[in-house]
Motif scaffolding. Structure first.
Motif, PDB file in Angstrom:
ATOM      1  N   ALA A   1      61.658  19.352  87.121  1.00  0.00           N
ATOM      2  CA  ALA A   1      62.136  20.374  86.112  1.00  0.00           C
ATOM      3  C   ALA A   1      63.045  19.671  84.988  1.00  0.00           C
ATOM      4  O   ALA A   1      62.727  19.691  83.694  1.00  0.00           O
ATOM      5  CB  ALA A   1      63.056  21.759  86.305  1.00  0.00           C
TER       6      ALA A   1
ATOM      7  N   TRP B   1      61.725  19.124  81.288  1.00  0.00           N
ATOM      8  CA  TRP B   1      62.333  19.770  80.202  1.00  0.00           C
ATOM      9  C   TRP B   1      62.784  18.666  79.154  1.00  0.00           C
ATOM     10  O   TRP B   1      62.843  19.140  77.992  1.00  0.00           O
ATOM     11  CB  TRP B   1      63.791  20.429  80.696  1.00  0.00           C
ATOM     12  N   ARG B   2      63.130  17.601  79.543  1.00  0.00           N
ATOM     13  CA  ARG B   2      63.520  16.347  78.515  1.00  0.00           C
ATOM     14  C   ARG B   2      62.130  16.048  77.722  1.00  0.00           C
ATOM     15  O   ARG B   2      62.295  15.590  76.613  1.00  0.00           O
ATOM     16  CB  ARG B   2      64.024  15.203  79.171  1.00  0.00           C
TER      17      ARG B   2
ATOM     18  N   ASP C   1      60.943  22.667  75.911  1.00  0.00           N
ATOM     19  CA  ASP C   1      60.549  23.978  75.744  1.00  0.00           C
ATOM     20  C   ASP C   1      60.418  24.723  77.169  1.00  0.00           C
ATOM     21  O   ASP C   1      59.978  23.952  78.173  1.00  0.00           O
ATOM     22  CB  ASP C   1      59.179  24.273  74.879  1.00  0.00           C
ATOM     23  N   ALA C   2      61.026  25.730  77.135  1.00  0.00           N
ATOM     24  CA  ALA C   2      61.436  26.384  78.646  1.00  0.00           C
ATOM     25  C   ALA C   2      59.931  26.655  79.211  1.00  0.00           C
ATOM     26  O   ALA C   2      59.938  26.316  80.388  1.00  0.00           O
ATOM     27  CB  ALA C   2      62.385  27.537  78.598  1.00  0.00           C
TER      28      ALA C   2
ATOM     29  N   THR D   1      58.140  23.869  80.243  1.00  0.00           N
ATOM     30  CA  THR D   1      58.648  23.125  81.526  1.00  0.00           C
ATOM     31  C   THR D   1      58.332  24.038  82.636  1.00  0.00           C
ATOM     32  O   THR D   1      57.883  23.284  83.624  1.00  0.00           O
ATOM     33  CB  THR D   1      60.342  23.204  81.220  1.00  0.00           C
ATOM     34  N   LYS D   2      58.157  24.984  82.649  1.00  0.00           N
ATOM     35  CA  LYS D   2      57.845  26.023  83.786  1.00  0.00           C
ATOM     36  C   LYS D   2      56.427  25.719  84.023  1.00  0.00           C
ATOM     37  O   LYS D   2      55.918  25.322  85.249  1.00  0.00           O
ATOM     38  CB  LYS D   2      57.893  27.499  83.590  1.00  0.00           C
TER      39      LYS D   2
ATOM     40  N   CYS E   1      52.947  16.641  81.611  1.00  0.00           N
ATOM     41  CA  CYS E   1      53.647  16.760  80.406  1.00  0.00           C
ATOM     42  C   CYS E   1      52.740  16.113  79.124  1.00  0.00           C
ATOM     43  O   CYS E   1      52.894  16.736  78.104  1.00  0.00           O
ATOM     44  CB  CYS E   1      55.137  16.103  80.424  1.00  0.00           C
TER      45      CYS E   1
ATOM     46  N   LEU F   1      69.645  22.871  82.384  1.00  0.00           N
ATOM     47  CA  LEU F   1      68.341  23.224  82.539  1.00  0.00           C
ATOM     48  C   LEU F   1      68.195  24.728  82.078  1.00  0.00           C
ATOM     49  O   LEU F   1      69.209  25.551  82.440  1.00  0.00           O
ATOM     50  CB  LEU F   1      67.891  23.218  83.910  1.00  0.00           C
TER      51      LEU F   1
END
Lengths: 197, 143
Positions: free
Chosen positions: A47, A51-52, A56-57, A60-61, A96, B8
């Protein structure tokens, strides 16, 4: 063996721990709870990486889910002599990359009306944010980089991984990574200077 | 750059939901795979039993095919080899020469066919008519 035990063990040792290896073997032979334990032990690290890269959340999910689905599909190919997390992160980086590609394609196919309005609005909002927050400016600068350079700088400077490790994750040579990181740093610097003027 | 890391944006609930999604998508795949295998094995067993039973109850008579032509040729007796003793002089060897088959002629006209020849002379009132008694093929060929 619990997921917590695997996590503690991972913190102590950088390589693939015997506990994790046992869970991998069990998952390979079809043990679903063992696969869940692997997920528990590695999901936060995956995660953080996603995320990096995406910033965007929701993406990321999506990246975490797709990474573990691919892991399940290809777990049989995992070579136990290799570092498991290195192998898992390579899958995550590829996921990603795919998400980034899809995002870029989506940007191209904005409706014409939105395309007229969106840049001006987004620019104004980002302008305010950038003036207030250097971090937002830096994030925007990284986002504007070409995909390869973006991945290289995120893994090298944000994640603070070694050049060799980044090269392994991206499937390129350390020399290429060094060049990509150098170019990315220069572009970020120029981009931020242009914004501050 | 370190500040870029940040916390996070995902909670424990988010992770639990992701895990549940992954496991939900992983489980049916394995079940479907197992079901496919079971179905394939069952189908193979059924086909085997059916084919065995049909062979046992009514054996299918294999149709007798006529032997191929080349087989006929090979079965034909070899041409007779003349008995030649080494003591005999070479000129004594009797060579058989293949005799050509008589040609089948086109259907000959029957002897009962009547011929009639008319010759018109310069005088329109005089005409010579020749009626031979019998057809003679030899005279026909040489004339």
């Amino acid at each position: 063996m619990t997921a917590a035990a695997i996590v503690i063990d991972e913190a102590e040792d950088a390589g693939t721990s015997p506990l994790l290896l046992a869970a991998i073997r069990a998952a390979k032979s079809g043990n679903e709870s063992a696969f869940e334990e692997i997920m528990l032990a590695s999901e936060r690290r995956v995660a953080a990486l996603a995320w990096r890269i995406t910033g965007d959340a929701e993406e990321t999910k999506e990246a975490i889910q797709e990474t573990f689905l691919r892991l399940f599909r290809h777990l049989g190919r995992y070579d136990e002599t290799q570092d498991f997390f290195g192998w898992l992160f390579r899958i995550a980086v590829n996921v990603c990359r795919d998400i980034e590609k899809r995002r870029r394609r989506r940007r191209i196919f904005f409706p014409i009306d939105d395309a007229h309005e969106l840049p001006s609005n987004a620019a104004r909002i980002d302008d305010d944010l950038a003036k207030r927050d250097d971090l937002a400016l830096l994030r925007r600068a990284i986002d504007a980089l070409p995909p390869k350079e973006k991945l290289a700088i995120v893994l090298r400077d944000v994640e603070e991984r070694s050049t060799d490790e980044v090269a392994r994750l991206l499937g390129s040579s350390p020399a290429t990574v060094r060049v990509q990181v150098m170019k990315a740093r220069m572009k970020i610097k120029q981009w931020i200077e242009r914004w501050r003027r | 750059m370190k500040d870029m890391r940040g916390p996070l944006p995902l909670t424990d609930d988010d992770f639990a939901r992701i895990r549940a999604n992954v496991m939900a998508r992983v489980r049916p795949r394995r079940n479907v795979f197992a079901f496919r295998w079971a179905f394939a094995m069952l189908a193979a067993a059924f086909v085997g039993v059916v084919s065995y039973e049909s062979m046992r109850v009514a054996p299918i008579a294999m149709p007798q095919l006529p032997p191929p032509r080349h087989a006929e040729r090979s079965e034909a007796p070899p041409p007779p080899v003349p008995n030649v003793s080494l003591e005999d002089p070479p000129h004594a060897v009797v060579r058989t020469r293949a005799i050509a088959k008589p040609r089948i002629r086109a259907e000959e006209p029957s002897s009962t066919t009547q011929f009639r020849m008319e010759i018109q002379t310069s005088d329109p009132d005089i005409r010579i008519i020749w009626l031979p008694n019998q057809y003679d093929p030899k005279t026909e060929e040489h004339s």
